[in-house]
Design an enzyme around this catalytic site. Structure first.
Site, mmCIF file in Angstrom:
data_model
loop_
_atom_site.group_PDB
_atom_site.id
_atom_site.type_symbol
_atom_site.label_atom_id
_atom_site.label_comp_id
_atom_site.label_asym_id
_atom_site.label_seq_id
_atom_site.Cartn_x
_atom_site.Cartn_y
_atom_site.Cartn_z
ATOM 1 N N ASN A 208 0.679 -1.126 -0.118
ATOM 2 C CA ASN A 208 -0.105 -0.002 -0.168
ATOM 3 C C ASN A 208 0.794 1.280 -0.048
ATOM 4 O OD1 ASN A 208 0.485 0.770 2.867
ATOM 5 N ND2 ASN A 208 -0.485 -1.186 3.335
ATOM 6 N N ASP A 276 -4.627 -6.208 5.228
ATOM 7 C CA ASP A 276 -5.603 -7.081 5.827
ATOM 8 C C ASP A 276 -5.687 -8.464 5.223
ATOM 9 O OD1 ASP A 276 -6.851 -5.094 7.282
ATOM 10 O OD2 ASP A 276 -7.911 -4.015 5.348
ATOM 11 N N LYS A 286 8.460 -17.717 -9.668
ATOM 12 C CA LYS A 286 7.960 -16.501 -10.305
ATOM 13 C C LYS A 286 6.873 -17.207 -11.150
ATOM 14 C CE LYS A 286 8.874 -12.787 -13.398
ATOM 15 N NZ LYS A 286 9.846 -12.461 -14.590
ATOM 16 N N PRO A 303 -3.757 -11.409 10.587
ATOM 17 C CA PRO A 303 -4.172 -11.260 12.364
ATOM 18 C C PRO A 303 -4.148 -9.675 12.377
ATOM 19 C CG PRO A 303 -1.863 -11.798 12.066
ATOM 20 C CD PRO A 303 -2.434 -12.029 10.738
ATOM 21 N N ASP A 304 -5.364 -9.283 13.130
ATOM 22 C CA ASP A 304 -5.423 -7.952 13.428
ATOM 23 C C ASP A 304 -4.627 -7.807 14.741
ATOM 24 O OD1 ASP A 304 -6.560 -5.334 14.210
ATOM 25 O OD2 ASP A 304 -8.223 -5.735 13.186
ATOM 26 N N ILE A 305 -3.669 -6.938 14.431
ATOM 27 C CA ILE A 305 -2.536 -7.107 15.501
ATOM 28 C C ILE A 305 -3.166 -5.922 16.514
ATOM 29 C CG2 ILE A 305 -0.196 -6.169 15.999
ATOM 30 C CD1 ILE A 305 0.243 -6.687 13.060
ATOM 31 N N PHE A 323 -4.590 3.778 14.455
ATOM 32 C CA PHE A 323 -4.883 4.779 13.543
ATOM 33 C C PHE A 323 -6.041 4.269 12.774
ATOM 34 C CE2 PHE A 323 -1.338 7.884 13.464
ATOM 35 C CZ PHE A 323 -0.891 7.492 14.620
ATOM 36 N N LYS A 337 -14.792 2.430 14.507
ATOM 37 C CA LYS A 337 -13.612 1.244 14.364
ATOM 38 C C LYS A 337 -12.842 1.260 15.994
ATOM 39 C CE LYS A 337 -11.236 1.078 10.879
ATOM 40 N NZ LYS A 337 -10.488 1.741 9.630
HETATM 41 N N1 CTP Z 1 -4.206 -2.940 12.049
HETATM 42 C C1 CTP Z 1 -3.440 -4.107 12.705
HETATM 43 N N2 CTP Z 1 -3.556 -5.153 12.210
HETATM 44 C C2 CTP Z 1 -4.183 -5.286 10.813
HETATM 45 C C3 CTP Z 1 -4.987 -4.389 10.425
HETATM 46 C C4 CTP Z 1 -5.048 -3.037 11.113
HETATM 47 O O1 CTP Z 1 -2.820 -3.764 13.867
HETATM 48 N N3 CTP Z 1 -4.202 -6.666 10.463
HETATM 49 C C5 CTP Z 1 -4.216 -1.617 12.941
HETATM 50 C C6 CTP Z 1 -3.459 -0.362 12.030
HETATM 51 O O2 CTP Z 1 -2.314 -0.272 12.475
HETATM 52 C C7 CTP Z 1 -4.445 0.682 12.624
HETATM 53 C C8 CTP Z 1 -5.934 0.272 12.635
HETATM 54 O O3 CTP Z 1 -5.543 -1.301 12.939
HETATM 55 O O4 CTP Z 1 -3.800 1.277 13.901
HETATM 56 C C9 CTP Z 1 -6.986 0.525 11.942
HETATM 57 O O5 CTP Z 1 -6.227 0.157 10.614
HETATM 58 P P1 CTP Z 1 -7.272 0.419 8.948
HETATM 59 O O6 CTP Z 1 -6.518 -0.075 8.093
HETATM 60 O O7 CTP Z 1 -7.793 1.826 9.179
HETATM 61 O O8 CTP Z 1 -8.342 -0.560 9.682
HETATM 62 P P2 CTP Z 1 -8.903 -2.153 9.160
HETATM 63 O O9 CTP Z 1 -8.755 -2.715 10.394
HETATM 64 O O10 CTP Z 1 -8.032 -2.579 7.974
HETATM 65 O O11 CTP Z 1 -10.241 -1.875 8.826
HETATM 66 P P3 CTP Z 1 -11.141 -1.495 7.447
HETATM 67 O O12 CTP Z 1 -10.408 -2.092 6.269
HETATM 68 O O13 CTP Z 1 -12.507 -2.070 7.753
HETATM 69 O O14 CTP Z 1 -11.114 -0.019 7.487
#
Ligand code: CTP
Length: 400
Positions: A208, A276, A286, A303-305, A323, A337
């Site tokens: 990204n 995500d 490749k 994993p959502d950290i 954030f 969120k």
């Molecule tokens: N974050 C994280 N681990 C992930 C995804 C997000 O720790 N796998 C944390 C980011 O570092 C940030 C927050 O979650 O502090 C929100 O990230 P954002 O990309 O805005 O949200 P998403 O969880 O991806 O939600 P969405 O895609 O629905 O906006």
């Protein structure tokens, strides 16, 4: 930042000794007094005259110097400073320190001191990598000695690798972090930053547009307030700050592992733009164009950290800050969120392309907490970082 601090600077004998002259200047710019000590080998690279002229005081050179002993004995000299800095710390000086030798002024001062010591090693790459030096380094670290660098790069001897003296800016940052009396002194803060890269095959990945600028500025601001910062960064386009523990990672899974390895902490600040999804069908070869059509990719959720850390029953940092990068309905989305993720604060920003925020130098944030949404004016990412670091310091102080 170093006003009223006295630093005993031991200059060892290596080609990098010339950088110690700039280091003296930079320390003085921060308000520090530099008491210089030059080893015999150091004198081969910089002259006592230039060192004392820059330091604005006599340079200490001999263990058996009657005049110097009459003015200030070497034991007293070793203890009169707030910090002993060895730059460059040669392989020989490190070996002497690790083994407790005291056969010249520098090694005697280092053995006699009860003051913290910071080493900035510099030597040929083979010397640095030699098991003897690495053994000595491990001994010194176990003894509580701190270390900044060495950097990796081209060296005066024509070889390439780790062994270059850390830049004076990095040494000053490490000294400031050690001596800072800021409100975050003694606090450990984990910061994630930058994008993550999710491999598709060995040469392609999903990424990204995050530059890592906001997370980097924040880590720097927290460091400047005295925090011990563990900076876990994806492949960012800005350089990591000096004077923090940098943990480079590539994927979201690696970032998650690094965060859990870094806990416990007083606060966790999750500024990374974590992917995500990862490609579960990633190939170890490749991918080739084929007559059979386009490649099909399968994804799994990463994993959502932030959410995992915020929901920890045991070992949850006292303050968890996330954030939210949004492109529409910023306050509503970020408020939802915050609740979904279970964090204390969300720093929300509008990353729609027209704002120029993602990858740019400015940010306009809304701080969302229990108290509601607070809009900050658009400002430089460094200013946002400073303000946020101060708020974090205030919150941790309140929590005690
Ligand atoms: N974050 C994280 N681990 C992930 C995804 C997000 O720790 N796998 C944390 C980011 O570092 C940030 C927050 O979650 O502090 C929100 O990230 P954002 O990309 O805005 O949200 P998403 O969880 O991806 O939600 P969405 O895609 O629905 O906006």
């Amino acid at each position: 930042m170093l006003a009223n601090k006295r630093i005993l600077l031991i200059i060892g004998g290596g080609i990098a000794a010339y950088k110690s002259l700039e280091l003296i200047r930079r320390l003085q710019d921060q308000g520090a007094e530099v008491v210089p000590v030059l080893t015999k080998a150091g004198e081969e690279f910089v002259t006592p005259l230039s060192v004392s002229a820059l330091a604005g005081q006599a340079v200490h050179r001999d263990l058996f110097d009657l005049t110097a002993e009459a003015e200030m004995g070497h034991i007293q000299l070793s203890r009169s400073a707030d910090l002993l800095v060895v730059a460059p710390a040669t392989a020989d000086l490190m070996a002497k320190m690790a083994n407790g030798h005291a056969n010249d002024l520098a090694s005697t001062l280092l053995l006699a001191t009860d003051t913290p010591v910071l080493l900035a090693p510099a030597m040929n790459v083979r010397m640095w990598q030699h098991p003897a030096t690495q053994r000595n380094l491990a001994t010194l670290l176990a003894d509580g000695v701190a270390c900044v660098g060495p950097d990796e790069g081209g060296m005066a001897c024509g070889e390439f690798g780790p062994g270059r003296l850390a830049e004076p800016e990095a040494i000053v940052a490490a000294i400031t972090a050690k001596l800072s009396d800021g409100p975050l002194k003694g606090r450990r803060i984990v910061v994630t930053s930058g994008p993550t890269h999710e491999p598709i095959d060995p040469v392609r990945y999903i990424a990204n547009r995050s530059s890592g600028a906001q997370g980097t500025a924040l880590a720097r601001a927290l460091r400047d307030l005295g925090a011990e910062v563990v900076f876990i960064t994806g492949p960012a386009s800005v350089a990591p700050p000096e004077g923090v523990e940098v943990v480079p990672v590539e994927t979201a899974q690696q970032m998650a592992d690094a965060v859990f390895a870094a806990l416990p902490a007083d606060a966790g600040v999750f500024a990374a733009a974590v992917a995500d999804w990862r490609v579960t069908s990633a190939s170890d070869r490749k991918l080739k164009k084929s007559k059979d059509g386009l490649p099909v990719m399968e994804f799994a959720e990463n994993p959502d950290i932030l959410k995992t850390v915020a929901h920890l029953d045991e070992g949850r940092p006292g303050l968890v800050v996330g954030f939210a990068a949004e492109t529409n309905d910023v306050v509503d989305n970020a408020t939802a969120k915050r609740l979904r993720k279970g964090c204390d604060w969300i720093v929300a920003n509008d990353v729609s392309p027209a704002t120029g925020i993602m990858g740019g130098s400015e940010n306009a944030v809304i701080l969302i907490s229990d108290a509601g949404a607070e809009s900050w004016p658009r400002m430089d990412k460094t200013a946002v970082a400073r303000q946020l670091a101060e708020r974090i310091a205030a919150a941790l102080t309140d929590k005690g």
